[in-house]
Design an enzyme around this catalytic site. Structure first.
Site, PDB file in Angstrom:
ATOM      1  N   CYS A  80      31.279  32.136  33.233  1.00  0.00           N
ATOM      2  CA  CYS A  80      31.681  33.154  32.105  1.00  0.00           C
ATOM      3  C   CYS A  80      30.646  33.557  31.273  1.00  0.00           C
ATOM      4  O   CYS A  80      29.450  33.820  31.657  1.00  0.00           O
ATOM      5  CB  CYS A  80      32.917  32.798  31.343  1.00  0.00           C
ATOM      6  SG  CYS A  80      33.615  34.167  30.653  1.00  0.00           S
ATOM      7  N   HIS A 181      36.514  32.446  36.125  1.00  0.00           N
ATOM      8  CA  HIS A 181      36.503  30.859  35.983  1.00  0.00           C
ATOM      9  C   HIS A 181      36.996  30.308  37.227  1.00  0.00           C
ATOM     10  O   HIS A 181      38.315  30.120  37.398  1.00  0.00           O
ATOM     11  CB  HIS A 181      37.543  30.618  34.874  1.00  0.00           C
ATOM     12  CG  HIS A 181      37.087  31.326  33.621  1.00  0.00           C
ATOM     13  ND1 HIS A 181      36.489  30.387  32.799  1.00  0.00           N
ATOM     14  CD2 HIS A 181      37.052  32.672  32.917  1.00  0.00           C
ATOM     15  CE1 HIS A 181      36.055  31.085  31.401  1.00  0.00           C
ATOM     16  NE2 HIS A 181      36.477  32.579  31.707  1.00  0.00           N
ATOM     17  N   GLU A 183      37.668  27.123  37.694  1.00  0.00           N
ATOM     18  CA  GLU A 183      38.349  26.152  37.119  1.00  0.00           C
ATOM     19  C   GLU A 183      39.815  26.771  36.888  1.00  0.00           C
ATOM     20  O   GLU A 183      40.763  25.658  37.127  1.00  0.00           O
ATOM     21  CB  GLU A 183      38.011  25.315  35.949  1.00  0.00           C
ATOM     22  CG  GLU A 183      38.101  26.188  34.583  1.00  0.00           C
ATOM     23  CD  GLU A 183      37.030  27.270  34.349  1.00  0.00           C
ATOM     24  OE1 GLU A 183      36.261  27.697  35.081  1.00  0.00           O
ATOM     25  OE2 GLU A 183      36.995  27.667  33.257  1.00  0.00           O
TER      26      GLU A 183
END
Lengths: 201, 254
Positions: A80, A181, A183
């Site tokens: 990001c 993202h 994750e």
């Protein structure tokens, strides 16, 4: 191999750690220049305002060791804001200097669409890469941002579209960045992180 | 290629257990938040919301522990809130593992809370929850769990919240909440048109057709529901298949 996560107080550090641990990777969090200088692989997560990240890198004195490590070829993944800071500057804080490892400026996404660009979107790969290996071309990734790097950049290996095309994934040898993202992107995100770990090994 | 419409299960908790009620009243136990979070993550939920609807000060540590345990199960974004009154409350929730913070009553009382959170975490991390109830020709903002009128127009408040730095609106129709007769498409469409940020519609969902309607007619970016998912009345996977078959872009898990 241990992944050194550059911690400047961003909210997504714990979820990045969890995602790496699920893949069996070791990690350490640090804001210390000497840890960055001797890292085997570096990960810079980021959420929030561009200026908070740039100011933290300068205050922690981690800018130079980070640039040096990346230029030495230490594998790096920016998430990001961690992708955005690789460029020269950002319209979100035009007075500040980015890391200038990639040419170009980060711009605001057009106001003709709802901002932030928030949610799950698909990406279009422009060339084959180890970073995107094994990821279905229809896979969705989770985005949450209002600024983005131009998709026309030479290091862009996948673009996304929200009002305008922008860089979703950049890669120059061991220098990698993703606007989404991983994750928070379910199985597809996990696969991307796994690919980064392989590339870094 | 475009943004998928999101399906968001919501865990209303008393801090520790998931509870449910109709029109914000008559609560009963509906399960373990960690087990539900894990199930929704696997079923293809796009995000998860966890709220502390009791929001009492002395139970806050319990709720933060719940956030930590829920976050550990997820590979999707987590929004948490309920009783967020100060920047410090927001920080605690983010540190516990939430990606976004929702604010409601305290933001109505002190709108600067929105800008404080937005400056620290970014607009993408600040969700303004608005509980709206129809009053004649307009919708009124309700506070304290939907029980009390704030004597404010919901559309005006949504606009103000966004200009203060909210990156998303979580819009609950108090009239529809718990009724299972469908989302309030008119309210949602009005708010969605009035603001530049994504809108999550909430309140009244039961049938898959209700979700089709809120995306097509209500211009919602995401739809949230609680008990229909907890009770197994509606599986997230089957709902997404139905939406895809009806021409709505959704993220189908592999």
């Amino acid at each position: 191999m241990k992944v050194t996560i550059i911690d400047y107080g961003a909210g997504n550090v714990p979820s990045v750690e969890r995602a790496l641990h699920r893949l069996g990777a070791e990690s350490e969090r640090t804001g210390a220049p000497e840890h960055i200088a001797r890292a085997e692989a570096l990960l810079l997560p980021g959420v929030g305002h561009y200026s908070a990240l740039v100011r933290a890198l300068d205050e922690q004195k981690t800018r130079q060791p980070l640039v040096d490590a990346i230029q030495r070829g230490v594998p790096f993944l920016g998430i990001c804001l961690g992708l955005q800071v690789l460029f020269e500057s950002s319209a979100e804080a035009p007075q500040l200097r980015g890391l200038s490892l990639l040419p170009g400026k980060v711009c605001a996404l057009p106001s003709s669409v709802k901002l932030p660009h928030m949610g799950w979107n698909q990406i279009a790969a422009s060339r084959e890469s180890r970073l995107l290996a094994g990821i279905d071309s229809s896979a969705y990734f989770y985005f949450a941002h209002s600024y983005a790097a131009p998709g026309s950049n030479g290091s862009t290996i996948a673009t996304c579209f929200h009002g305008a095309p922008f860089a979703a994934v950049v890669q120059e040898r061991h220098l990698c960045g993703v606007q989404f993202h991983p994750e928070k992107s379910g199985d597809a995100g996990s696969r991307l992180l796994e690919n980064f770990l392989r590339l870094a090994a | 290629m475009s943004l998928a419409h999101r399906i968001i299960p919501c865990l209303d908790t008393d801090g520790e257990r998931v509870v449910k009620g109709v029109n914000f009243a008559g609560l009963r136990d509906a399960g373990d938040p960690v087990a539900l979070a894990s199930r929704y993550n696997a079923e293809g939920a796009d995000e998860l919301v966890v709220l502390d609807i009791a929001a009492s000060r002395d139970r806050r540590p319990t709720f933060l522990e719940t956030i930590r345990r829920v976050a550990a199960e997820l590979s999707i974004p987590l929004t948490a809130g309920g009783g967020i009154r100060t920047l410090e409350d927001g920080r605690a929730v983010v540190r516990a593992g939430a990606d976004k913070v929702t604010v409601n009553t305290a933001a109505v009382q002190r709108p600067a809370l929105i800008s404080e959170l937005s400056r620290e975490f970014g607009a993408q991390a600040v969700v303004l929850a608005i509980d709206a109830k129809r009053n004649g020709s307009h919708w009124e903002v309700m506070v304290r769990g939907g029980r009390e009128s704030a004597s404010r127009d919901a559309i005006e408040w949504a606009r103000e919240g966004v200009s203060s730095g909210a990156g998303e609106i979580l819009l609950t129709s108090v009239d529809r909440d718990g009724t299972q007769i469908g989302f309030d498409t008119k309210l949602t469409a009005e708010i969605s048109k009035a603001v530049s940020v994504p809108v999550i519609a909430s309140g009244g969902a039961k049938l898959p057709e209700h979700f089709v309607e809120i995306f097509k007619k209500g211009a919602a970016d995401a739809a949230l529901a609680a008990s229909i998912f907890h009770d197994g009345v509606q599986s997230i996977r089957a709902l997404k298949d139905f939406l895809a078959a009806n021409g709505i872009e959704v993220r189908l898990p592999c």
